[in-house]
Design an enzyme around this catalytic site. Structure first.
Site, PDB file in Angstrom:
ATOM      1  N   GLU A  33       0.823  -1.216   0.000  1.00  0.00           N
ATOM      2  CA  GLU A  33       0.000   0.000   0.000  1.00  0.00           C
ATOM      3  C   GLU A  33       0.853   1.261   0.000  1.00  0.00           C
ATOM      4  O   GLU A  33       1.823   1.362   0.750  1.00  0.00           O
ATOM      5  CB  GLU A  33      -0.906  -0.028   1.228  1.00  0.00           C
ATOM      6  CG  GLU A  33      -2.248   0.603   0.992  1.00  0.00           C
ATOM      7  CD  GLU A  33      -3.084  -0.173  -0.021  1.00  0.00           C
ATOM      8  OE1 GLU A  33      -3.029   0.194  -1.228  1.00  0.00           O
ATOM      9  OE2 GLU A  33      -3.779  -1.117   0.366  1.00  0.00           O
ATOM     10  N   LEU A 127     -12.633   1.267  -3.376  1.00  0.00           N
ATOM     11  CA  LEU A 127     -12.598   0.072  -4.226  1.00  0.00           C
ATOM     12  C   LEU A 127     -12.436   0.465  -5.701  1.00  0.00           C
ATOM     13  O   LEU A 127     -12.688  -0.330  -6.599  1.00  0.00           O
ATOM     14  CB  LEU A 127     -13.871  -0.775  -4.020  1.00  0.00           C
ATOM     15  CG  LEU A 127     -14.089  -1.288  -2.589  1.00  0.00           C
ATOM     16  CD1 LEU A 127     -15.394  -2.053  -2.487  1.00  0.00           C
ATOM     17  CD2 LEU A 127     -12.934  -2.181  -2.129  1.00  0.00           C
ATOM     18  N   SER A 130     -13.666   4.979  -9.685  1.00  0.00           N
ATOM     19  CA  SER A 130     -13.243   5.870 -10.774  1.00  0.00           C
ATOM     20  C   SER A 130     -12.473   5.108 -11.846  1.00  0.00           C
ATOM     21  O   SER A 130     -12.768   5.214 -13.040  1.00  0.00           O
ATOM     22  CB  SER A 130     -12.332   6.987 -10.268  1.00  0.00           C
ATOM     23  OG  SER A 130     -12.905   7.652  -9.210  1.00  0.00           O
ATOM     24  N   GLU A 162      -7.028  10.098 -15.361  1.00  0.00           N
ATOM     25  CA  GLU A 162      -7.227  10.305 -13.915  1.00  0.00           C
ATOM     26  C   GLU A 162      -6.275  11.399 -13.398  1.00  0.00           C
ATOM     27  O   GLU A 162      -6.669  12.295 -12.661  1.00  0.00           O
ATOM     28  CB  GLU A 162      -6.978   8.983 -13.171  1.00  0.00           C
ATOM     29  CG  GLU A 162      -7.185   9.048 -11.684  1.00  0.00           C
ATOM     30  CD  GLU A 162      -8.651   9.011 -11.242  1.00  0.00           C
ATOM     31  OE1 GLU A 162      -9.420   8.208 -11.796  1.00  0.00           O
ATOM     32  OE2 GLU A 162      -9.010   9.800 -10.349  1.00  0.00           O
ATOM     33  N   ASP A 174      -4.499   0.901  -9.531  1.00  0.00           N
ATOM     34  CA  ASP A 174      -5.934   0.641  -9.702  1.00  0.00           C
ATOM     35  C   ASP A 174      -6.272   0.354 -11.162  1.00  0.00           C
ATOM     36  O   ASP A 174      -6.966  -0.617 -11.474  1.00  0.00           O
ATOM     37  CB  ASP A 174      -6.757   1.847  -9.214  1.00  0.00           C
ATOM     38  CG  ASP A 174      -6.440   2.202  -7.781  1.00  0.00           C
ATOM     39  OD1 ASP A 174      -5.809   1.385  -7.093  1.00  0.00           O
ATOM     40  OD2 ASP A 174      -6.818   3.306  -7.347  1.00  0.00           O
ATOM     41  N   TYR A 224      -3.521  12.453   0.571  1.00  0.00           N
ATOM     42  CA  TYR A 224      -2.801  11.583  -0.365  1.00  0.00           C
ATOM     43  C   TYR A 224      -1.649  12.373  -0.995  1.00  0.00           C
ATOM     44  O   TYR A 224      -0.504  11.913  -1.033  1.00  0.00           O
ATOM     45  CB  TYR A 224      -3.779  11.097  -1.443  1.00  0.00           C
ATOM     46  CG  TYR A 224      -3.218  10.074  -2.408  1.00  0.00           C
ATOM     47  CD1 TYR A 224      -3.282   8.716  -2.117  1.00  0.00           C
ATOM     48  CD2 TYR A 224      -2.641  10.454  -3.622  1.00  0.00           C
ATOM     49  CE1 TYR A 224      -2.789   7.767  -3.007  1.00  0.00           C
ATOM     50  CE2 TYR A 224      -2.146   9.521  -4.512  1.00  0.00           C
ATOM     51  CZ  TYR A 224      -2.222   8.181  -4.203  1.00  0.00           C
ATOM     52  OH  TYR A 224      -1.741   7.241  -5.092  1.00  0.00           O
TER      53      TYR A 224
HETATM   54  C1  GLA Z   1      -5.203   4.864  -4.205  1.00  0.00           C
HETATM   55  C2  GLA Z   1      -4.464   5.202  -5.484  1.00  0.00           C
HETATM   56  C3  GLA Z   1      -3.469   4.099  -5.855  1.00  0.00           C
HETATM   57  C4  GLA Z   1      -2.562   3.751  -4.667  1.00  0.00           C
HETATM   58  C5  GLA Z   1      -3.385   3.533  -3.403  1.00  0.00           C
HETATM   59  C6  GLA Z   1      -2.533   3.334  -2.191  1.00  0.00           C
HETATM   60  O1  GLA Z   1      -6.012   3.745  -4.411  1.00  0.00           O
HETATM   61  O2  GLA Z   1      -5.388   5.370  -6.533  1.00  0.00           O
HETATM   62  O3  GLA Z   1      -2.718   4.495  -6.972  1.00  0.00           O
HETATM   63  O4  GLA Z   1      -1.593   4.756  -4.470  1.00  0.00           O
HETATM   64  O5  GLA Z   1      -4.271   4.606  -3.157  1.00  0.00           O
HETATM   65  O6  GLA Z   1      -1.790   2.163  -2.293  1.00  0.00           O
END
Ligand code: GLA
Length: 392
Positions: A33, A127, A130, A162, A174, A224
């Site tokens: 993560e 989840l 997007s 994105e 993702d 983030y």
């Molecule tokens: C979000 C981001 C991913 C990743 C996760 C953390 O889901 O979209 O790219 O950085 O957080 O692992």
């Protein structure tokens, strides 16, 4: 009434009896993560919850879009004259963004489309609704216009949309998981080189459960970006001290231990420590899963959460409450998944005890937090694709 009949009935003005159907899954990350923007390895899998599109051709060149989940927003009409991001276009910006990006990759529009989108992913739950919508639009445009583009290229295009069009500075995990997954596998992806390995997700006596905190993720985006900046600061400091690395994940825990005292700021040092140790944990976890050592796999999942909570500080009371409660009731591994600050937890629990455990966790969460969490048994899925009516 099944989904197909319901969608056709609610949208009889847009769809005839034979729409083309597309599906893009959501994803959970098993471990790894916040490393995808640090050149590390991630280990996500696509899930059976996701986003569907029902599509028919139009005789003009317009795009008429309805979201079954946001019917109150009404129909959005997109034309190629104005494809720049527009706030009032709401969720349909994902469509205009993908269309704009694919037009620059030689997409030739021969006809317009009626599109009804229907999602089964809870929104803002971590989840990846997007990325699911982006890849859904990618595969439907590719199919409708016979665009010569690989699935990997669609993944990269979705990430670009994105980052630059929607304006969320995420890594590639993702989009990659949603585009490239295979049912019954998790993807062990090197986010630097994009080389990957499909690892069978064989959980033996255990079931993977997803629990949604239902917490609104208000600050998620700014926090983030703050973490990304902290990682960059850490990288600069280590390089000034002679590390000579492009990404933090090029260091393992032992190498970092030797260099860590160069980072005087305790917060930055803990952020880097999470990234570096998470890189190691992910490698170990994949090895453990491959050798069917689920206990070790679970231990590493637990350590990942603790690091995200204490060092990376992206967890929250709601996530910790679910994780603690799952562990207390016998889960061999429970952690937050995705960006954090709300969203979902994954937990490995014994299949024969699963209903029992879920009920206990549900009650404890409700008592402590004051509202309900939602629980889903996790089924893996193939990546974004065209499907038949029978697959619904
Ligand atoms: C979000 C981001 C991913 C990743 C996760 C953390 O889901 O979209 O790219 O950085 O957080 O692992």
């Amino acid at each position: 009434m099944n989904i197909y009949t319901k969608i056709l009935k609610n949208n009889s003005d847009l769809l005839d009896t034979n729409p083309s159907i597309y599906f893009a899954p959501g994803r959970v990350n098993l471990i790894g993560e916040h490393v995808d923007y640090n050149g590390g390895n991630v280990f996500p899998t696509a899930i059976n919850l996701g986003t569907y599109a029902f599509v028919t051709k139009r005789s003009d060149k317009e795009f008429h879009l309805i979201s079954e989940n946001f019917r109150q927003i009404g129909k959005k009409i997109v034309t190629t004259d104005t494809l720049d991001y527009k706030k009032e276009r709401s969720w349909a910006n994902f469509f205009s963004g993908m269309l704009k990006a694919l037009l620059s990759k030689n997409l030739k529009i021969t006809h317009g489309l009626n599109i009804v989108v229907y999602g089964t992913l809870p929104n803002s739950s971590g989840l990846s609704s997007s990325a699911s919508l982006e890849l859904l639009i990618g595969v439907l445009l590719k199919d409708q216009y016979d665009l010569d583009i690989s699935q990997l290229e669609l993944v990269k295009t979705a990430l670009d949309v994105e980052n630059k069009y929607i304006g969320v500075n995420c890594g590639i995990m993702d989009q990659f998981a949603i585009g490239m997954s295979k049912k019954d596998y998790a993807i062990y992806l090197n986010t630097d080189t994009l080389s990957y390995d499909l690892v069978p997700l064989i959980l033996g006596e255990y079931t993977l459960v997803i629990a949604n905190t239902n917490k609104k993720r208000a600050l998620a985006n700014s926090k983030y970006n703050e973490r990304r900046n902290e990682c960059e600061t850490g990288l600069d400091i280590l390089n000034s001290a002679g590390a000579n690395i492009k990404y933090l994940c090029q260091l393992n825990s032992d190498e970092f231990a030797i260099m860590s005292s160069n980072i005087k700021d305790n917060t930055i040092r803990r952020r880097v420590k999470h990234i570096v140790t998470e890189g190691d944990r992910t490698k170990l976890a994949v090895t453990a899963l491959k050798s069917k050592n689920l206990k070790t796999f679970g231990d590493l999942i637990n350590l990942s959460h603790d690091s995200l909570k204490n060092d990376y500080e992206v967890s929250c009371l709601e996530l910790d409450t679910l994780v603690d409660s799952f562990r207390k009731h016998g889960s061999i591994g429970a952690r937050m998944t995705g960006a954090g600050f709300g969203g979902c937890v994954i937990a490995l629990i014994e299949t024969k005890e699963s209903s029992n455990i879920i009920n206990k966790v549900k009650d404890e969460y409700q008592n402590k937090i004051g509202y309900n969490a939602d629980f889903y048994k996790c089924y893996t899925s193939d990546g974004a694709r065209k499907i038949t009516k029978e697959e619904l």
